[in-house]
Design a protein around this motif. Structure first.
Motif, short mmCIF file in Angstrom:
data_model
loop_
_atom_site.label_atom_id
_atom_site.label_comp_id
_atom_site.label_asym_id
_atom_site.label_seq_id
_atom_site.Cartn_x
_atom_site.Cartn_y
_atom_site.Cartn_z
N SER A 1 14.72 -7.88 28.29
CA SER A 1 14.26 -8.52 29.53
C SER A 1 13.92 -7.52 30.63
O SER A 1 13.45 -7.93 31.69
N GLY A 2 14.16 -6.23 30.40
CA GLY A 2 13.78 -5.23 31.38
C GLY A 2 14.92 -4.67 32.21
O GLY A 2 14.71 -4.23 33.34
N LYS A 3 16.12 -4.63 31.64
CA LYS A 3 17.28 -4.15 32.42
C LYS A 3 17.15 -2.67 32.77
O LYS A 3 17.46 -2.27 33.90
N GLU A 4 16.67 -1.86 31.84
CA GLU A 4 16.52 -0.43 32.15
C GLU A 4 15.43 -0.22 33.20
O GLU A 4 15.54 0.68 34.05
N LEU A 5 14.37 -1.02 33.17
CA LEU A 5 13.31 -0.92 34.18
C LEU A 5 13.90 -1.11 35.57
O LEU A 5 13.59 -0.36 36.51
N PHE A 6 14.75 -2.12 35.74
CA PHE A 6 15.35 -2.36 37.05
C PHE A 6 16.35 -1.27 37.41
O PHE A 6 16.49 -0.93 38.59
N ALA A 7 17.05 -0.72 36.42
CA ALA A 7 17.97 0.38 36.70
C ALA A 7 17.19 1.59 37.23
O ALA A 7 17.62 2.25 38.19
N ARG A 8 16.06 1.89 36.62
CA ARG A 8 15.24 3.02 37.10
C ARG A 8 14.68 2.72 38.50
O ARG A 8 14.58 3.63 39.34
N ALA A 9 14.30 1.48 38.73
CA ALA A 9 13.80 1.12 40.06
C ALA A 9 14.89 1.31 41.11
O ALA A 9 14.63 1.80 42.21
N LEU A 10 16.13 0.95 40.77
CA LEU A 10 17.25 1.19 41.68
C LEU A 10 17.40 2.67 41.99
O LEU A 10 17.61 3.06 43.14
#
Length: 483
Positions: free
Chosen positions: A198-207
């Motif tokens: 679902s894109g959890k790593e994408l949001f972690a990188r955005a953080l």
């Protein structure tokens, strides 16, 4: 991303059927070489430039670790992976230290996971080469290299800016992105939850790239299905001689991420014993390498993710409550793709643009039927499954417009059966005279039947009770022949 869309992978296994299965799985995305022995593999490495070597652990002439250790000496820039039906922790640790393996994969393997792992391995090799070139440039022209590094950092910030996260104007992610943007600048731990893909790593990188730590490292560790000994070595590091196979000192990821962010993926999979060790590190803000008495202070932001409901795991006694509250100062819950139907067209077109660039195969886009089918399907694999499906559609396409017949059968079944069937019914504007309305319905029934049978006209004609000539006439009459 690695620049060559057809990176070369060498598969080494003494079982011929295993090699054939690997080749069938990988050849759509990679140039695949196969070898049934270590010596045959060495000969291929002498002849061809190879990006990654995928080797069985147990072979008659020598083990996979022993062979990859030789590969490491001759071709250190080649990614090395072990594939084995055994999960002996000593073999894994020896592989990490002696052969410097990128990943230890277990049999039976899943095709999507294997492709993703090899894709990441080739990306790592490309990035290492790029970093080596950048280091050389910095020695020769420091000011110019410094500007290039800064430009790369600026591109990363732009790439992971919340405004760049793919979604529609009415997306359920809009409110979530605003929430994350508010949290990002503050040095607070975040737990990202949501289904796989679902894109959890994408949001972690955005953080990370929207925080004050953006100029410092961002490191990732997948904690799932990894023995405690190996996970401790990876996260905390170890001293030479701490255990069998520890032939060198190893700096753990917590130390490597000092000043930056560490992302602990699949945190819900760690054992109760390791939960105690991790809690101590988070409480004391220092790590002790395996086999070492010295404690080293760390300054990291922790972002963790899981597809489990950790609150339920805490209530069931499988996850420590005190560790949960350390990790979940802020919790972000990502919705599955089937709750983001309005985002699917945006994602699909973006993934298609990337695939067109990667494969150098231009197309015009998707047919209306294909897009409706994609919106109707539930996507249990979420964004990752959608991306893989679109890459496969592009590879299989023979026409400039990607039609619904290119979709996997499981997607088509959902599109034309059950609850999804009314979506196609909306195509026809049932107005006009009785004859005109009947013709619209007939056209629609023809389209749905052809889609379901992947444009196999013999099967469609049989289902509809028509001859092939009669079906052909109707297809031409309603201008349905687009495949």
């Amino acid at each position: 991303m690695y620049q060559n869309p057809r990176a070369t992978v060498l598969c080494v296994d003494d079982e011929i059927r295993s090699l054939e299965t690997l080749e069938r799985t990988l050849d759509e995305e990679f140039d695949v070489l196969t070898a049934s022995s270590a010596e045959q593999a060495m000969a291929l490495l002498e002849e061809y430039p190879v990006h990654a070597v995928l080797c069985d652990q147990r072979m008659p002439d020598e083990t996979g670790v022993e062979f990859l250790a030789r590969v490491r000496e001759r071709w250190p820039q080649t990614a090395r992976l072990i594939l084995s039906g055994y999960t002996d922790s000593e073999d894994i640790i020896r592989g990490l230290n002696e052969a410097g393996i990128f990943q230890y994969l277990t049999k039976p393997w899943h095709p999507d996971h294997l492709l993703l792992t090899l894709r990441n391995a080739c990306q790592m090799i490309a990035l290492q080469s790029e970093n080596a070139l950048l280091a050389t440039e910095m020695r020769l022209t420091a000011p110019q290299a410094e500007a290039q590094v800064q430009a790369k950092k600026d591109r990363l910030r732009q790439r992971f800016d919340f405004s760049e996260i793919l979604r529609s104007r009415e997306s359920p992610l809009n409110a979530l992105c605003e929430h994350v943007a508010q949290v990002a600048p503050y040095d607070i731990s975040v737990l990202v939850t949501g289904p796989s893909g679902s894109g959890k790593e994408l949001f972690a990188r955005a953080l990370h790239y929207n925080s004050l730590r953006a100029d410092k490292p961002f490191v990732v560790e997948n904690c799932g299905a990894m023995p405690d000994e190996l996970l401790a070595s990876e996260l905390f590091g170890h001293r030479k001689g701490a255990f069998t196979g520890a032939i060198n000192d190893h700096i753990g990821l917590f130390e490597q991420a000092d000043g930056g962010t560490i992302f602990l993926d699949e945190i819900g999979e760690i054992t109760p014993a390791f939960q105690v060790k991790l809690l101590r590190v988070l409480q004391e803000r220092e790590v002790r390498r395996v086999g070492d008495s010295q404690r080293r202070p760390i300054n990291v932001r922790v972002i963790a993710s899981t597809n489990r409901r950790l609150e339920e795991e805490v209530r069931a006694g499988r996850f420590r409550e005190d560790l949960y509250y350390r990790l979940a100062e802020v919790t972000l819950e990502l919705p599955p793709l089937n709750q983001r139907e309005e985002d699917i067209p945006v994602l699909a077109r973006a993934f298609l643009d990337r695939a067109v660039q990667a494969f150098d195969k231009p197309v015009d886009g998707f047919s209306d039927e294909a897009m409706m089918c994609m919106q109707a399907y539930g996507w249990p694999g979420n964004v990752r499954e959608l991306q893989n499906e679109i890459r496969r559609m592009l590879v299989m396409a023979r026409e400039p417009l990607l039609g619904a017949d290119l979709l996997n059968p499981r997607v088509l079944r959902r599109c034309v059966d059950g609850e999804a069937a009314p979506l196609l019914a909306e195509v026809a504007d049932l107005s006009g005279t009785l004859k005109e309305r009947v013709e619209q319905l007939e056209k629609q029934i023809l389209r749905e039947t052809l889609i379901r049978h992947r444009w196999n006209k013999s099967r469609a004609a049989q289902e509809l009770g028509l001859s092939r000539v009669g079906l052909r006439a109707k297809i031409e009459r309603y201008e349905l022949e687009t495949h």
